[in-house]
Design a protein around this motif. Structure first.
Motif, mmCIF file in Angstrom:
data_model
loop_
_atom_site.group_PDB
_atom_site.id
_atom_site.type_symbol
_atom_site.label_atom_id
_atom_site.label_comp_id
_atom_site.label_asym_id
_atom_site.label_seq_id
_atom_site.Cartn_x
_atom_site.Cartn_y
_atom_site.Cartn_z
ATOM 1 N N ILE A 1 18.829 0.483 -15.308
ATOM 2 C CA ILE A 1 18.496 -0.399 -16.428
ATOM 3 C C ILE A 1 18.114 0.352 -17.699
ATOM 4 N N GLY A 2 17.845 1.663 -17.587
ATOM 5 C CA GLY A 2 17.602 2.468 -18.785
ATOM 6 C C GLY A 2 16.366 2.082 -19.571
ATOM 7 N N ASN A 3 15.364 1.516 -18.920
ATOM 8 C CA ASN A 3 14.136 1.109 -19.606
ATOM 9 C C ASN A 3 12.956 1.517 -18.734
ATOM 10 N N GLN A 4 12.392 2.683 -19.011
ATOM 11 C CA GLN A 4 11.332 3.208 -18.163
ATOM 12 C C GLN A 4 10.084 2.338 -18.193
ATOM 13 N N SER A 5 9.778 1.758 -19.354
ATOM 14 C CA SER A 5 8.609 0.893 -19.463
ATOM 15 C C SER A 5 8.733 -0.317 -18.540
ATOM 16 N N LEU A 6 9.911 -0.931 -18.525
ATOM 17 C CA LEU A 6 10.129 -2.094 -17.666
ATOM 18 C C LEU A 6 10.087 -1.698 -16.192
ATOM 19 N N SER B 1 18.379 -7.189 -18.657
ATOM 20 C CA SER B 1 17.974 -5.785 -18.499
ATOM 21 C C SER B 1 19.117 -4.889 -18.043
ATOM 22 N N GLY B 2 20.201 -5.498 -17.527
ATOM 23 C CA GLY B 2 21.327 -4.702 -17.043
ATOM 24 C C GLY B 2 21.301 -4.428 -15.555
ATOM 25 N N LEU B 3 20.332 -5.002 -14.850
ATOM 26 C CA LEU B 3 20.306 -4.811 -13.391
ATOM 27 C C LEU B 3 21.525 -5.470 -12.752
ATOM 28 N N VAL B 4 21.903 -6.642 -13.256
ATOM 29 C CA VAL B 4 23.137 -7.302 -12.815
ATOM 30 C C VAL B 4 24.042 -7.474 -14.023
ATOM 31 N N SER B 5 25.338 -7.582 -13.771
ATOM 32 C CA SER B 5 26.274 -7.732 -14.877
ATOM 33 C C SER B 5 26.705 -9.177 -15.112
ATOM 34 N N GLY C 1 0.762 -1.237 0.000
ATOM 35 C CA GLY C 1 0.000 0.000 0.000
ATOM 36 C C GLY C 1 0.793 1.287 0.000
ATOM 37 N N LEU C 2 2.031 1.259 -0.475
ATOM 38 C CA LEU C 2 2.804 2.503 -0.510
ATOM 39 C C LEU C 2 3.707 2.551 -1.737
ATOM 40 N N ALA C 3 4.192 3.731 -2.034
ATOM 41 C CA ALA C 3 5.164 3.909 -3.109
ATOM 42 C C ALA C 3 6.571 3.786 -2.521
ATOM 43 N N ALA C 4 7.448 3.094 -3.215
ATOM 44 C CA ALA C 4 8.841 2.975 -2.766
ATOM 45 C C ALA C 4 9.422 4.373 -2.611
ATOM 46 N N ASP C 5 10.060 4.625 -1.466
ATOM 47 C CA ASP C 5 10.481 6.005 -1.195
ATOM 48 C C ASP C 5 11.916 6.134 -0.691
ATOM 49 N N VAL C 6 12.722 5.069 -0.822
ATOM 50 C CA VAL C 6 14.101 5.188 -0.340
ATOM 51 C C VAL C 6 15.135 4.873 -1.432
ATOM 52 N N GLY C 7 14.735 4.992 -2.703
ATOM 53 C CA GLY C 7 15.752 4.921 -3.753
ATOM 54 C C GLY C 7 15.410 4.175 -5.019
ATOM 55 N N THR C 8 14.559 3.155 -4.952
ATOM 56 C CA THR C 8 14.296 2.337 -6.137
ATOM 57 C C THR C 8 13.728 3.146 -7.297
ATOM 58 N N LEU C 9 12.709 3.962 -7.048
ATOM 59 C CA LEU C 9 12.062 4.698 -8.133
ATOM 60 C C LEU C 9 12.979 5.754 -8.740
ATOM 61 N N GLN C 10 13.983 6.167 -7.984
ATOM 62 C CA GLN C 10 14.919 7.176 -8.476
ATOM 63 C C GLN C 10 16.127 6.539 -9.187
ATOM 64 N N ARG C 11 16.610 5.387 -8.690
ATOM 65 C CA ARG C 11 17.839 4.802 -9.224
ATOM 66 C C ARG C 11 17.604 3.715 -10.261
ATOM 67 N N LEU C 12 16.557 2.921 -10.082
ATOM 68 C CA LEU C 12 16.345 1.792 -10.995
ATOM 69 C C LEU C 12 16.205 2.226 -12.454
ATOM 70 N N PRO C 13 15.471 3.313 -12.773
ATOM 71 C CA PRO C 13 15.397 3.725 -14.180
ATOM 72 C C PRO C 13 16.767 4.056 -14.771
ATOM 73 N N LYS C 14 17.657 4.607 -13.962
ATOM 74 C CA LYS C 14 18.986 4.960 -14.465
ATOM 75 C C LYS C 14 19.896 3.741 -14.555
#
Length: 320
Positions: A208-213, A232-236, A193-206
């Motif tokens: 993996i570089g895929n906003q849709s995913l 996706s590039g989350l891990v190398s 019931g909440l939006a992630a607020d400690v980094g995922t929504l800010q860092r994950l798009p940068k």
């Protein structure tokens, strides 16, 4: 009869000899094998929720250490992670960090039972004061993972099993991510019931570089398995199991630790800066940075080693 007994004794001795020799050889091998060395606890790192050990020379291993609670991140962990990485940032002997989870998985995310009072019953006389307290709380929790990003020492995440909720916030603040084949990643916050607020929504798009995913993962909280994380590039890199993942992470950390600490830490600082600024701003920043860093003796030592065809492992760089 006497001759028969002597023949039987000789035969028995011959039959038993190889077994006895093999047994003696096995005993000698067992006695000569050195016991497995247990990593030493790092000095000045004593925590409830974390275990920090000196894995190798110049390398620290930080473990989420609540396996009986599936490494759920409780109040102690939110606080101790900041203390831990602030100390690592100032540790002149440390040149690289590996972070992993003890037990069967990396982390199950936030410890809801431990944190329920802070989130569901915040203190304050009215909406304004309650909101002020909640904002302060969220900011402190954000620093728990931002401190990893701010630490100038490269941090390698070695993930196995589940990396859920706050675990994704944590690993996206790391510099390099490896995982085992059994790993999965889940932006779980919408399910509670909440939006992630400690980094995922800010860092994950940068990352993996895929906003849709990113949107798909964040809106649905579905699991991303290891192969998709790699694609996706989350891990190398992906490895068969936890042991191989950790071994690869330590091998990489050891390689990084042979380089000039001035060069490596300067590189991390400039990479993080460049991610959030324009090319022009970043070029200006690195020019200002290097007007002092180019005066290091590490350049002379590194060039000399290259000219003499020596391995950088043989170069003695000063502490930083």
């Amino acid at each position: 009869m006497a001759a028969s007994l002597r023949f039987r004794d000789q035969l028995m001795r011959r039959l038993m000899a190889p077994t006895s020799q093999g047994l003696r050889l096995s005993l000698r091998l067992m006695s000569s094998t050195a016991p497995e060395e247990v990593p030493k606890e790092a000095p000045d790192h004593s925590y409830e929720s974390l275990r920090v050990t000196a894995a190798q020379k110049h390398i620290l291993h930080v473990q989420l250490n609540r396996p009986e609670k599936r490494n759920a991140i409780n109040k102690a962990c939110w606080r101790e992670m900041v203390e831990c990485f602030n100390k690592i940032a100032q540790d002149p002997d440390c040149r690289a960090v590996v972070i992993s989870g003890a037990g069967k998985l990396f982390t199950s995310g936030i410890d809801l039972m431990d944190m329920a009072s802070d989130i569901l019953q915040p203190q304050g006389d009215d909406v304004a004061r309650i909101s002020w307290q909640l904002r302060s709380l969220i900011s402190r929790y954000q620093e728990t993972f931002s401190v990893i990003e701010k630490c100038p020492k490269p941090v390698i995440a070695a993930v196995h099993g589940g990396c859920i909720g706050a675990g994704v916030d944590l690993i996206t603040a790391c510099d390099i991510r490896y995982c085992a084949q059994d790993a999965f990643f889940q932006v779980k916050e919408v399910d509670i019931g909440l939006a992630a607020d400690v980094g995922t929504l800010q860092r994950l798009p940068k990352v993996i570089g895929n906003q849709s995913l990113v949107n798909e993962l964040a809106f649905t909280s579905r699991k991303m398995m290891a192969d998709e994380a790699l694609d996706s590039g989350l891990v190398s890199r992906v490895f068969p199991n936890k042991e191989d993942t950790l071994e690869a992470a330590f091998t990489l950390a050891a390689e990084i630790s042979t380089k000039s600490p001035v060069a490596v830490q300067s590189t991390k600082i400039n990479l993080v800066y460049s991610r959030n600024h324009s090319v022009a701003e970043s070029l200006n920043y690195v020019a200002t940075w290097n007007m002092s860093m180019l005066q290091t003796q590490d350049i002379v030592k590194s060039v000399q080693a290259a000219m003499e065809k020596k391995d950088l492992k043989s170069v003695n760089f000063s502490k930083l």
